[in-house]
Design a protein around this motif. Sequence first.
Motif, PDB file in Angstrom:
ATOM      1  N   ASN A  97       0.822  -1.213   0.000  1.00  0.00           N
ATOM      2  CA  ASN A  97       0.000   0.000   0.000  1.00  0.00           C
ATOM      3  C   ASN A  97       0.858   1.266   0.000  1.00  0.00           C
ATOM      4  O   ASN A  97       0.522   2.244  -0.665  1.00  0.00           O
ATOM      5  CB  ASN A  97      -0.902   0.035   1.232  1.00  0.00           C
ATOM      6  CG  ASN A  97      -2.000  -0.979   1.160  1.00  0.00           C
ATOM      7  OD1 ASN A  97      -2.244  -1.569   0.111  1.00  0.00           O
ATOM      8  ND2 ASN A  97      -2.671  -1.202   2.271  1.00  0.00           N
ATOM      9  N   LEU A 100       1.976   1.907  -3.349  1.00  0.00           N
ATOM     10  CA  LEU A 100       0.840   2.345  -4.169  1.00  0.00           C
ATOM     11  C   LEU A 100       0.574   3.836  -3.968  1.00  0.00           C
ATOM     12  O   LEU A 100       0.460   4.592  -4.936  1.00  0.00           O
ATOM     13  CB  LEU A 100      -0.404   1.536  -3.796  1.00  0.00           C
ATOM     14  CG  LEU A 100      -1.695   1.944  -4.510  1.00  0.00           C
ATOM     15  CD1 LEU A 100      -1.640   1.521  -5.968  1.00  0.00           C
ATOM     16  CD2 LEU A 100      -2.908   1.317  -3.834  1.00  0.00           C
ATOM     17  N   ARG A 103       4.012   6.006  -4.903  1.00  0.00           N
ATOM     18  CA  ARG A 103       4.696   5.887  -6.180  1.00  0.00           C
ATOM     19  C   ARG A 103       3.768   5.883  -7.385  1.00  0.00           C
ATOM     20  O   ARG A 103       4.221   5.987  -8.508  1.00  0.00           O
ATOM     21  CB  ARG A 103       5.524   4.596  -6.203  1.00  0.00           C
ATOM     22  CG  ARG A 103       6.690   4.592  -5.240  1.00  0.00           C
ATOM     23  CD  ARG A 103       7.709   5.623  -5.657  1.00  0.00           C
ATOM     24  NE  ARG A 103       8.797   5.755  -4.718  1.00  0.00           N
ATOM     25  CZ  ARG A 103       9.841   4.949  -4.677  1.00  0.00           C
ATOM     26  NH1 ARG A 103       9.925   3.931  -5.488  1.00  0.00           N
ATOM     27  NH2 ARG A 103      10.802   5.166  -3.810  1.00  0.00           N
ATOM     28  N   GLU A 188      17.724   5.187  -5.960  1.00  0.00           N
ATOM     29  CA  GLU A 188      17.214   4.149  -6.854  1.00  0.00           C
ATOM     30  C   GLU A 188      17.727   4.362  -8.274  1.00  0.00           C
ATOM     31  O   GLU A 188      18.129   3.413  -8.951  1.00  0.00           O
ATOM     32  CB  GLU A 188      15.680   4.187  -6.885  1.00  0.00           C
ATOM     33  CG  GLU A 188      15.024   3.336  -5.839  1.00  0.00           C
ATOM     34  CD  GLU A 188      13.521   3.511  -5.859  1.00  0.00           C
ATOM     35  OE1 GLU A 188      12.995   4.204  -6.751  1.00  0.00           O
ATOM     36  OE2 GLU A 188      12.875   2.946  -4.969  1.00  0.00           O
TER      37      GLU A 188
ATOM     38  N   MET B   1      12.414   7.532  -9.972  1.00  0.00           N
ATOM     39  CA  MET B   1      11.531   6.895  -9.011  1.00  0.00           C
ATOM     40  C   MET B   1      10.899   5.659  -9.643  1.00  0.00           C
ATOM     41  O   MET B   1      10.332   5.728 -10.717  1.00  0.00           O
ATOM     42  CB  MET B   1      10.437   7.895  -8.596  1.00  0.00           C
ATOM     43  CG  MET B   1       9.833   7.553  -7.294  1.00  0.00           C
ATOM     44  SD  MET B   1       8.972   8.963  -6.565  1.00  0.00           S
ATOM     45  CE  MET B   1       7.508   9.059  -7.547  1.00  0.00           C
ATOM     46  N   ILE B   2      11.014   4.534  -8.950  1.00  0.00           N
ATOM     47  CA  ILE B   2      10.445   3.311  -9.502  1.00  0.00           C
ATOM     48  C   ILE B   2       8.985   3.200  -9.083  1.00  0.00           C
ATOM     49  O   ILE B   2       8.666   3.294  -7.904  1.00  0.00           O
ATOM     50  CB  ILE B   2      11.225   2.075  -9.006  1.00  0.00           C
ATOM     51  CG1 ILE B   2      12.674   2.194  -9.466  1.00  0.00           C
ATOM     52  CG2 ILE B   2      10.600   0.792  -9.522  1.00  0.00           C
ATOM     53  CD1 ILE B   2      13.570   1.140  -8.878  1.00  0.00           C
ATOM     54  N   PRO B   4       4.831   1.706 -10.748  1.00  0.00           N
ATOM     55  CA  PRO B   4       4.216   0.908 -11.802  1.00  0.00           C
ATOM     56  C   PRO B   4       4.154   1.712 -13.098  1.00  0.00           C
ATOM     57  O   PRO B   4       3.777   2.877 -13.081  1.00  0.00           O
ATOM     58  CB  PRO B   4       2.817   0.619 -11.258  1.00  0.00           C
ATOM     59  CG  PRO B   4       2.562   1.720 -10.298  1.00  0.00           C
ATOM     60  CD  PRO B   4       3.876   2.086  -9.714  1.00  0.00           C
ATOM     61  N   ARG B   5       4.569   1.100 -14.214  1.00  0.00           N
ATOM     62  CA  ARG B   5       4.545   1.839 -15.477  1.00  0.00           C
ATOM     63  C   ARG B   5       3.451   1.354 -16.421  1.00  0.00           C
ATOM     64  O   ARG B   5       3.083   2.038 -17.343  1.00  0.00           O
ATOM     65  CB  ARG B   5       5.917   1.752 -16.170  1.00  0.00           C
ATOM     66  CG  ARG B   5       6.791   2.948 -15.822  1.00  0.00           C
ATOM     67  CD  ARG B   5       8.230   2.627 -16.043  1.00  0.00           C
ATOM     68  NE  ARG B   5       8.645   1.519 -15.188  1.00  0.00           N
ATOM     69  CZ  ARG B   5       9.809   0.915 -15.287  1.00  0.00           C
ATOM     70  NH1 ARG B   5      10.658   1.285 -16.234  1.00  0.00           N
ATOM     71  NH2 ARG B   5      10.130  -0.076 -14.474  1.00  0.00           N
ATOM     72  N   LEU B  10      -0.068  -1.433 -12.190  1.00  0.00           N
ATOM     73  CA  LEU B  10      -0.868  -0.655 -11.241  1.00  0.00           C
ATOM     74  C   LEU B  10      -1.959  -1.512 -10.614  1.00  0.00           C
ATOM     75  O   LEU B  10      -2.176  -1.479  -9.395  1.00  0.00           O
ATOM     76  CB  LEU B  10      -1.484   0.550 -11.974  1.00  0.00           C
ATOM     77  CG  LEU B  10      -2.340   1.466 -11.091  1.00  0.00           C
ATOM     78  CD1 LEU B  10      -1.470   2.151 -10.048  1.00  0.00           C
ATOM     79  CD2 LEU B  10      -3.065   2.494 -11.931  1.00  0.00           C
ATOM     80  N   LEU B  13      -0.504  -3.815  -8.093  1.00  0.00           N
ATOM     81  CA  LEU B  13      -0.095  -3.097  -6.885  1.00  0.00           C
ATOM     82  C   LEU B  13      -1.309  -2.708  -6.047  1.00  0.00           C
ATOM     83  O   LEU B  13      -1.237  -2.627  -4.823  1.00  0.00           O
ATOM     84  CB  LEU B  13       0.688  -1.841  -7.289  1.00  0.00           C
ATOM     85  CG  LEU B  13       1.498  -1.136  -6.200  1.00  0.00           C
ATOM     86  CD1 LEU B  13       2.551  -2.052  -5.629  1.00  0.00           C
ATOM     87  CD2 LEU B  13       2.145   0.122  -6.752  1.00  0.00           C
ATOM     88  N   MET B  14      -2.424  -2.484  -6.729  1.00  0.00           N
ATOM     89  CA  MET B  14      -3.615  -2.017  -6.035  1.00  0.00           C
ATOM     90  C   MET B  14      -4.447  -3.174  -5.474  1.00  0.00           C
ATOM     91  O   MET B  14      -5.249  -2.969  -4.560  1.00  0.00           O
ATOM     92  CB  MET B  14      -4.468  -1.204  -7.013  1.00  0.00           C
ATOM     93  CG  MET B  14      -5.333  -0.165  -6.350  1.00  0.00           C
ATOM     94  SD  MET B  14      -6.454   0.564  -7.541  1.00  0.00           S
ATOM     95  CE  MET B  14      -5.444   1.782  -8.305  1.00  0.00           C
ATOM     96  N   PRO B  16      -4.050  -5.854  -3.447  1.00  0.00           N
ATOM     97  CA  PRO B  16      -4.194  -6.193  -2.023  1.00  0.00           C
ATOM     98  C   PRO B  16      -5.068  -5.185  -1.284  1.00  0.00           C
ATOM     99  O   PRO B  16      -5.910  -5.567  -0.470  1.00  0.00           O
ATOM    100  CB  PRO B  16      -2.753  -6.137  -1.497  1.00  0.00           C
ATOM    101  CG  PRO B  16      -1.886  -6.281  -2.672  1.00  0.00           C
ATOM    102  CD  PRO B  16      -2.639  -5.694  -3.828  1.00  0.00           C
ATOM    103  N   LEU B  17      -4.880  -3.899  -1.624  1.00  0.00           N
ATOM    104  CA  LEU B  17      -5.670  -2.846  -0.973  1.00  0.00           C
ATOM    105  C   LEU B  17      -7.156  -3.047  -1.255  1.00  0.00           C
ATOM    106  O   LEU B  17      -7.990  -3.010  -0.337  1.00  0.00           O
ATOM    107  CB  LEU B  17      -5.222  -1.475  -1.472  1.00  0.00           C
ATOM    108  CG  LEU B  17      -6.007  -0.296  -0.913  1.00  0.00           C
ATOM    109  CD1 LEU B  17      -5.374   0.195   0.371  1.00  0.00           C
ATOM    110  CD2 LEU B  17      -6.101   0.846  -1.903  1.00  0.00           C
TER     111      LEU B  17
END
Lengths: 285, 286
Positions: A97, A100, A103, A188, B1-2, B4-5, B10, B13-14, B16-17
């Motif tokens: 999270n 998320l 980033r 990074e 900055m790494i 999601p591209r 995305l 990454l989203m 689990p939330l």
Amino acid sequence: MIPSIKQNPFVKTIYNSYVVLFFIYLALPLTVVAVFAFNDSQFPSLPWEGFTWTWFFGTEQPWLGVFHERRIMRSIGTSAFVALCVSVLSITVGTINAFLFERAEFKFKGFLYVLMLLPLVIPGIILGISILVFSNFVANGVENLTGWEIEALRPGLTLVVLGQFSFITTIATLVIAARLKKFDSSLEEAALNLGATPWQAIYHVTLPFLRPAIIGAGIVALLMSFENFNTTLMLVGSDAPLTITMFDRLKEGSTPVLNAVSLLLMIGSSALALVMIFFQKGEKS
Amino acid sequence: MIGPRTKLGLILLMSPLLLWLTTLIIIPHLDMLYVSLREKVGVRLYEFGFGNYMTFFTEPLYWNTFARTAYMSIFATFLTLLIGFPIAYYIAKIAKGRMKMALFLLCLVPFWVSELVRTFGWMILLRETGVISSFLQWSGVVNQPIEMLYNDGAIMVGLVYTSMLFMVVPLITTLDSLDDSLIEAGYDLGGNGFSIMKNIVIPHAIPGIVTGSIVVFMLSLGNYLTPILLGGKSSLWFTGMIYSQFITRFNWEQGAAFGFLLLGLSSLIVWLGLKFSGQTLAKTMG
């Protein structure tokens, strides 16, 4: 007041004694709990009958010490198991999270962020009953359709873990995201320039930076899970965690064994708190 | 900055939330709302309707308990603020260096242990055979045991004690950010202790007061342990009613309706507090 301002000595004395009284008030309940764990009497009350270790190590009824009380020892184990599950789950989801929210850019980010905070403002007992109602609905639905009985969806440890996870994850997310915000992302980029893949950069650069926050959040999660009562009360099955067992015992009448468990709890949480302070010191240097 | 591209990244990454919030927060609450709107009309027979909410309004015991829980919680919040403010001011403005750090940590210590242990401590102190009663008899103030447990005063002592941290910490944070020179300027301009408190310190501390009060009110409203253990059978706390509907009487429909009423009151207070102070939930929590 501020040192540069002169103060009436009379007011100052009253103020100082108020502060002293306040800290006595804070310390008093915990002190009596600790002291009566060593009183050689069947009840945790005055008069003082002399010092004893029996409430820790006693082996015979009614002088049974906490280390020989099966029910309490088992529930300590249950609590530790639940706390460990909740802690691991919530720091995992919390870290994801944090990435998320720090980033990624997407629609409804603000809305999702507020939604993510909501579990903190829902009373614990309501979180408990809503999960109880829903899991029961799902379990009944599955049973009616297929005839399978899903034990995990009936009151028990799985639901306790899920119930505690549902709000502790918010705290883990906040703690880890706050640390990620402070991260200098040029580190990074340096890793990427040196040939690392994005995953390698995150694993070798970003995650080590986040480690103090992740450990801190994990310890907070352990403590909160161990202490939780309201949500657990609604979801508990036959295996009771420690707070529930102690509550039941307390309703039956108090014995110094409860003082002994309480003292163990105090020692345990202080030790964890010290570990956390130690790791936060590491974070600063 | 790494970050999601791709869209897929995305979504991954989203997920689990979304999974967490939908299956453990949103759907359970919708389901609870649905259950609360089912009226029992016979064995395993239900009808859609507001009957469970009507029961709440027509049965004086229920709404009296609800109102009592609300005003006792407001009173507990007010008391916590009143007792905690001078302490927060002392730690933020008067204590210096090590002393400041030590006092701050001392404030936190009681909250590292379970609420159950804290409440147990108060039971040992307050009960008829308890420490305070024995002490008063020994010192000759009273000549027979006095029972201080199982009344509203005991509930109040417990609630204030349990909530103190959540009031003191936000207060210290806001008071710490108040520049000392503003207070000095107030004195230079002829103010006295009272007018400076009223015109400089308290206005500055409003965000902390609001945050602390919201949290303390919410925790008191949703508290179960303290009222039940310190108030005994006569505690009449709304969470106790929810518990008995669910576990003792197995009337989930009624219990769900009660749960929603409590959630409604709690959310209303949080919303009013935020609106009143012009803050947002995201700012208050973060």
